[in-house]
Design an enzyme around this catalytic site. Structure first.
Site, PDB file in Angstrom:
ATOM      1  N   ARG A 160      -3.681   2.788   8.325  1.00  0.00           N
ATOM      2  CA  ARG A 160      -3.842   1.566   7.698  1.00  0.00           C
ATOM      3  C   ARG A 160      -2.635   0.499   7.696  1.00  0.00           C
ATOM      4  O   ARG A 160      -1.487   1.176   7.261  1.00  0.00           O
ATOM      5  CB  ARG A 160      -4.511   1.768   6.076  1.00  0.00           C
ATOM      6  N   MET A 208      -5.148  -6.438   9.965  1.00  0.00           N
ATOM      7  CA  MET A 208      -5.680  -5.601  10.456  1.00  0.00           C
ATOM      8  C   MET A 208      -6.363  -4.439   9.563  1.00  0.00           C
ATOM      9  O   MET A 208      -6.031  -4.403   8.512  1.00  0.00           O
ATOM     10  CB  MET A 208      -4.748  -4.561  11.598  1.00  0.00           C
ATOM     11  N   CYS A 239       9.838 -36.358  -6.354  1.00  0.00           N
ATOM     12  CA  CYS A 239       8.305 -37.072  -6.538  1.00  0.00           C
ATOM     13  C   CYS A 239       7.638 -36.834  -5.199  1.00  0.00           C
ATOM     14  O   CYS A 239       6.720 -37.273  -4.854  1.00  0.00           O
ATOM     15  CB  CYS A 239       8.547 -38.297  -6.866  1.00  0.00           C
ATOM     16  N   LYS A 293       0.799  -0.997   0.024  1.00  0.00           N
ATOM     17  CA  LYS A 293      -0.095  -0.018   0.029  1.00  0.00           C
ATOM     18  C   LYS A 293       0.987   1.349  -0.051  1.00  0.00           C
ATOM     19  O   LYS A 293       0.752   2.249  -0.816  1.00  0.00           O
ATOM     20  CB  LYS A 293      -0.781   0.119   1.343  1.00  0.00           C
ATOM     21  N   SER A 310      15.376 -39.812  -7.575  1.00  0.00           N
ATOM     22  CA  SER A 310      14.212 -39.048  -7.358  1.00  0.00           C
ATOM     23  C   SER A 310      14.184 -38.859  -5.928  1.00  0.00           C
ATOM     24  O   SER A 310      14.336 -39.546  -4.977  1.00  0.00           O
ATOM     25  CB  SER A 310      13.113 -39.902  -7.855  1.00  0.00           C
ATOM     26  N   ARG A 343      -3.846  -1.096  -6.013  1.00  0.00           N
ATOM     27  CA  ARG A 343      -2.730  -2.227  -6.304  1.00  0.00           C
ATOM     28  C   ARG A 343      -3.485  -3.274  -7.384  1.00  0.00           C
ATOM     29  O   ARG A 343      -4.279  -3.032  -8.030  1.00  0.00           O
ATOM     30  CB  ARG A 343      -3.146  -2.970  -4.914  1.00  0.00           C
ATOM     31  N   HIS A 401      -1.428 -39.921   4.280  1.00  0.00           N
ATOM     32  CA  HIS A 401      -2.238 -40.615   3.163  1.00  0.00           C
ATOM     33  C   HIS A 401      -3.356 -40.105   2.656  1.00  0.00           C
ATOM     34  O   HIS A 401      -3.460 -39.721   1.390  1.00  0.00           O
ATOM     35  CB  HIS A 401      -2.607 -42.043   3.754  1.00  0.00           C
ATOM     36  N   TYR A 431      13.431 -32.694 -13.463  1.00  0.00           N
ATOM     37  CA  TYR A 431      12.032 -32.680 -13.351  1.00  0.00           C
ATOM     38  C   TYR A 431      11.470 -32.484 -12.044  1.00  0.00           C
ATOM     39  O   TYR A 431      12.098 -32.865 -11.225  1.00  0.00           O
ATOM     40  CB  TYR A 431      11.411 -33.731 -14.434  1.00  0.00           C
ATOM     41  N   GLY A 439      -6.952 -10.530   6.346  1.00  0.00           N
ATOM     42  CA  GLY A 439      -6.715 -11.106   7.593  1.00  0.00           C
ATOM     43  C   GLY A 439      -6.006 -10.462   8.616  1.00  0.00           C
ATOM     44  O   GLY A 439      -6.034 -10.543   9.687  1.00  0.00           O
TER      45      GLY A 439
HETATM   46  C1  PEP Z   1       8.565 -39.382  -0.257  1.00  0.00           C
HETATM   47  O1  PEP Z   1       8.996 -39.830   0.707  1.00  0.00           O
HETATM   48  O2  PEP Z   1       8.574 -37.922  -0.931  1.00  0.00           O
HETATM   49  C2  PEP Z   1       7.683 -40.157  -1.338  1.00  0.00           C
HETATM   50  C3  PEP Z   1       7.369 -39.687  -2.553  1.00  0.00           C
HETATM   51  O3  PEP Z   1       7.473 -41.360  -0.867  1.00  0.00           O
HETATM   52  P1  PEP Z   1       5.988 -41.603   0.121  1.00  0.00           P
HETATM   53  O4  PEP Z   1       5.206 -40.442   0.116  1.00  0.00           O
HETATM   54  O5  PEP Z   1       5.273 -42.612  -0.474  1.00  0.00           O
HETATM   55  O6  PEP Z   1       6.851 -41.972   1.264  1.00  0.00           O
END
Ligand code: PEP
Ligand code: MG
Length: 885
Positions: free
Chosen positions: A94, A105, A836, A24, A769, A338, A458, A856, A103
């Site tokens: 402000r 002030m 991953c 701001k 990975s 803004r 999970h 990647y 969220g």
């Molecule tokens: C990880 O641990 O980042 C992973 C991809 O394997 P998982 O989440 O299945 O343990």
């Protein structure tokens, strides 16, 4: 720059000083430098805010002196004085952080009002109603924002007077009503706080500034920062500005406007205003504002000036602007500008249109769209108006684990969810935590809520993969599975009661909130193509089924970076039985019986994924979780497994007891399963190569090169051993076939020791990975499933800024990643490197992965578009930094 300068006049700053002056403040300064009509004022810097905390929540004398000097200057410049009974100066206060932070002030207006000043204002303006209206508003805002008295207490008094007079609108209250309101508000203040409403204007100002600094650390602000990976160390600035009044009569007014329609992106001035009103009236919805175009007839001069200014601001900022203005006796003042918030489809249209109009470059257009916003295009969302209306119906809040919106009857078991879905009922599945066998119930539910577990639990991982909406770690909920009910903050909800779950914010509502379907507009493809041209990182997906993999390819995935083979075991009763047989088998012979049953399923699954990918790369991970996750849960299941293996039920029970571990995530899992039972690796590697051969036979033109990934490695010899098992199996299977298929063997880097020994691991591994979920867990030494219980205390105490399972911890875990990249490449320069873990779909983590040179990132299918855009932005920013160096 003078490091001890904590206060800047608007005229001293500019748009590039965002870090110091907040968004701001920097924009006010920029407008001032463009000679636009901005009232005079000054900004107290974000550094002053951080110093306030450093000094034990005190404003140091040095800063206080600078503030007072600037008040003196403002008084001289305006010819008015704070607290004066002849020419009183009134100001607004402000907050304004570097990033826009809903969220925090709100605004305080009319600061400087007191019992004498109100009379001076009355006689100077000859407008008693205006004077007392301004004073009562100030009392209300100061009490709420600075002293924490609830707004509703004040609203009650207003409603009471309106009812007595038989009127509906604030504007229908007259001067004496306002005077009465003022007196009653002061009484309310005194009764609640046991002190008189402060009359000294400088004291009012000092206390308000302190309240803004404090608001940096209110719960909402901390939560917002955690969700958006905004560091605690940024602080907020405070803007103090001379008041101009939109409530002095019918030649006054106030409004907000966007340079383009924030809902559709259409290029037209879009906004609203109210005559004879002050700032918050427009947003508060007390009166219905008029469309901005009506202003042309009422105040043509001010209107045309506003149109001219808005278009010049859009050109100046190269982005759609959201502006606030006030007109005082026909004269226009700009109070804020803004970059405007907009819907996802509007964001794409504006970005594409602005490139066509020559207003921005493609790079700039790509940077204009928030990657996370693309979620809105892929998942249904709650209707924003209905959400606002149902704000009071929020019953709990958890982690926004998987975006989207879902409403339905509460159920507490996966079976119940499945059954209800078959009957055509919509349900929300509530679980303490989920396990792989809940998968079908999760797919059948409109939304999933778990009491325990974090961003890599999970439930979170699976829901993201499915594109289902999920809120995790909602500790306020007490589930009573036997009674089929849950209680939240003392209220009990029974199976069948309806709730709505917002996976985008983590809010859970009582009753049904309206949803709007996901829609992808025509600009999506064009915009994403631009992103693909700019990015360096390749984008893969984590997919366990051909359907998920196919969807990810439609979203632009270039390969699969992780198949969690174990997720396939829950697709049918036969499969679950087979994996249970494997778990309870007492010797290699029995294990082989189980593996023979499993192999055809695995081969079929892998073929499906290779087919879905049409020759793109696929990384398949060998079995990873601890075996106890698959154990029979009921007596009937145990009997069934015992029968199939030709063993006694007691033996099944004994085997189950044997598999219990104190710390399963650090127990018998990952490659340790293959070291103890190499026949598992033999079966899986065999199924992978056989599937590749089958698909290659059907599609000789495809380049099917399976990448077999060995999880949870911490020791080079351990990798060598399992890789040997895999390679021997692959060679044996290939020797039996005429079709030639090549394959790769690599490992996950999930244990700090693997990162340290990456040079040695690279002698065997053709790719790495980074499993950043486990790597984060193992590096911090706290469980990804249990950390939610105590991490809130860490955010509140500023020990951690954000959830390291959601945004990669660059300073700690990041070092291990950089080290493994460097050491791995030293041994094997062409080693293929990816990630991953769940961080592979998180924009701030992607920026880091791009910087350290990974090849990647791999993420759940619905995050693929986000990752494509985030990777493009990361590369554009990296190049810019490089050029500026
Ligand atoms: C990880 O641990 O980042 C992973 C991809 O394997 P998982 O989440 O299945 O343990
Ligand atoms: Mg892992």
């Amino acid at each position: 720059m003078n490091n001890n300068k904590y206060v800047y006049k608007f005229a001293e700053g500019n748009a590039n000083m965002r870090e110091l002056l907040g968004g701001k403040g920097a924009n006010l300064a920029e407008m001032k430098s463009l000679d636009l009509p901005v009232p005079e004022g000054f900004t107290i810097t974000t550094e002053a805010c951080m110093k306030y905390y450093y000094d034990g929540k005190k404003i140091s004398k040095e800063i206080m002196d600078q503030i007072d000097e600037h008040v003196d200057w403002l008084e001289q410049t305006t010819g008015k004085k704070l607290g004066s009974t002849t020419d009183p100066l009134l100001v607004s206060v402000r907050s304004g952080a570097r990033a826009s932070m809903p969220g925090m002030m709100d605004t305080i207006l009319n600061l400087g009002m007191n019992d004498d000043v109100v009379k001076a204002v009355e006689s100077a303006t000859n407008n008693k109603r205006f004077a007392y209206d301004s004073y009562r508003r100030f009392i209300q805002m100061f009490s709420d924002v600075v002293m924490g008295l609830p707004k509703s207490e004040f609203e009650k008094i207003i409603d009471e007077i309106k009812e007595r007079k038989g009127v509906k609108l604030d504007i229908d209250l007259d001067a004496s009503d306002m005077e009465e309101l003022t007196a009653r508000f002061k009484d309310l203040y005194k009764n609640a706080l046991h002190e008189d409403f402060p009359q000294d204007a400088r004291e009012q100002l000092h206390r308000s500034i302190m309240a803004v600094f404090r608001s940096w650390n209110n719960d909402r602000a901390i939560y917002y920062r955690k969700m958006n990976a905004i560091p605690n160390s940024w602080g907020t600035a405070v803007n103090v500005m001379e008041m101009v009044f939109g409530n002095m009569g019918m030649d006054c007014g106030t409004g907000v406007a966007f340079t383009r329609d924030p809902a559709t992106g259409e290029k037209k001035l879009f906004g609203e205003f109210l005559l004879n009103a002050q700032g918050e009236d427009v947003v508060a919805g007390i009166r219905t504002p008029s469309p901005i175009s009506d202003l042309e007839k009422l105040m043509p001069e001010a209107y045309h000036e506003f149109v001219r200014i808005s278009s010049s601001l859009e050109k100046h900022y190269h982005d759609m602007q959201d502006m606030e203005f006030t007109i005082e006796h026909g004269k226009l003042y700009m109070l804020q500008t803004r970059n405007g918030k907009r819907t996802a489809n509007a964001a794409l249209k504006i970005a594409v249109d602005m490139v066509d109009e020559g207003l921005v470059s493609v790079d700039q257009a790509l940077l204009m769209v928030e990657p996370k916003q693309l979620d809105d295009l892929l998942h249904p969302q709650f209707d924003q108006n209905d959400l606002k209306a149902k704000k009071g119906d929020i019953i709990a809040k958890g982690l926004a684990a998987a975006p989207g919106a879902g409403a339905g009857e509460i159920v507490f078991t996966a079976e119940e969810a499945e059954k209800a879905a078959e009957e055509g009922r919509k349900v929300v599945l509530i679980r303490l935590e989920t396990s792989p066998e809940d998968i079908k119930g999760m797919a059948a539910a409109q939304a999933i809520v778990t009491v325990r577990g974090g961003m890599t639990s999970h439930a979170a991982v699976v829901a993201r993969g499915m594109g289902a909406c999920c809120v995790c770690g909602c500790g306020e909920i007490r589930v009573n599975e036997e009674e089929h009910c849950m209680s939240v903050n003392g209220v009990t909800y029974h199976e069948g009661d309806i709730i709505s779950v917002d996976g985008t914010t983590g809010n859970i509502y009582h009753g049904t909130v309206k949803t709007v379907p996901a829609t992808i507009s025509g600009n999506f493809a064009k915009f994403m193509n631009w992103a693909d041209e700019r990015r360096r990182l390749h984008i893969r997906t984590n997919a366990d089924t051909p359907e998920d993999a196919k969807r990810a390819v439609e979203f632009g995935a270039e390969g699969v970076g992780l198949v969690r083979t174990e997720h396939m075991f829950f697709k049918s009763a036969e499969r679950i039985k087979a994996i249970r047989m494997l778990c309870v088998a007492e010797n290699t012979e029995q294990r082989k019986v189980a593996l023979d049953v499993l192999e055809p399923y695995q081969k079929e699954d892998f073929e499906g994924i290779f087919e879905a990918l049409g020759g793109r790369s696929v990384t398949i991970r060998l079995l990873d979780p601890p075996l106890h996750e698959f154990l029979p849960k009921t007596d009937a299941e145990a009997r069934d497994v015992a029968e199939s293996l030709g063993i006694k039920v007691e033996d099944v029970e004994a085997a189950a007891a044997d598999l219990k571990e104190f710390n399963p995530m650090m127990g018998h899992r990952g490659c340790r399963l293959d070291v103890t039972y190499p026949e598992i690796g033999v079966m899986q590697a065999g199924a992978i190569i056989k599937a590749a051969i089958a698909v290659k036979t059907r599609h000789p033109e495809w380049n099917v090169v399976p990448e077999i990934m060995i999880p949870l490695v911490g020791e080079p010899k351990e990798l060598e051993y399992v890789a040997r098992v895999v390679k021997d199996t692959a060679e044996r299977v290939l020797a039996e076939s005429d079709v030639k298929v090549s394959y790769k063997v690599g490992t996950m880097i999930e244990i700090p020791r693997a990162a340290l020994l990456a040079d040695k691991l690279a002698e065997t591994a053709e790719f790495f990975s980074f499993g950043t979920n486990d790597l984060t867990q193992m590096t911090f030494g706290f469980s990804r499933d249990d950390a939610g219980k105590f991490l809130d205390a860490y955010y509140n105490k500023h020990i951690y800024d954000f959830d390291p399972f959601a945004h990669v911890d660059q300073s700690g875990v990041g070092q291990l990643i950089e080290m493994a990249v460097e050491r791995g490449r030293k041994t094997r320069p062409d080693i293929h490197l990816g990630v991953c873990g769940e961080h592979g779909g998180d924009p701030s983590s992607i920026e880091f992965f791009n910087r350290v040179g990974l090849d990647y990132v791999s993420c759940s299918p619905y995050r693929v578009p986000i990752a494509r855009l985030a990777a493009a932005q990361a590369e554009i920013r990296r190049k810019r930094e490089e050029e500026n160096r």
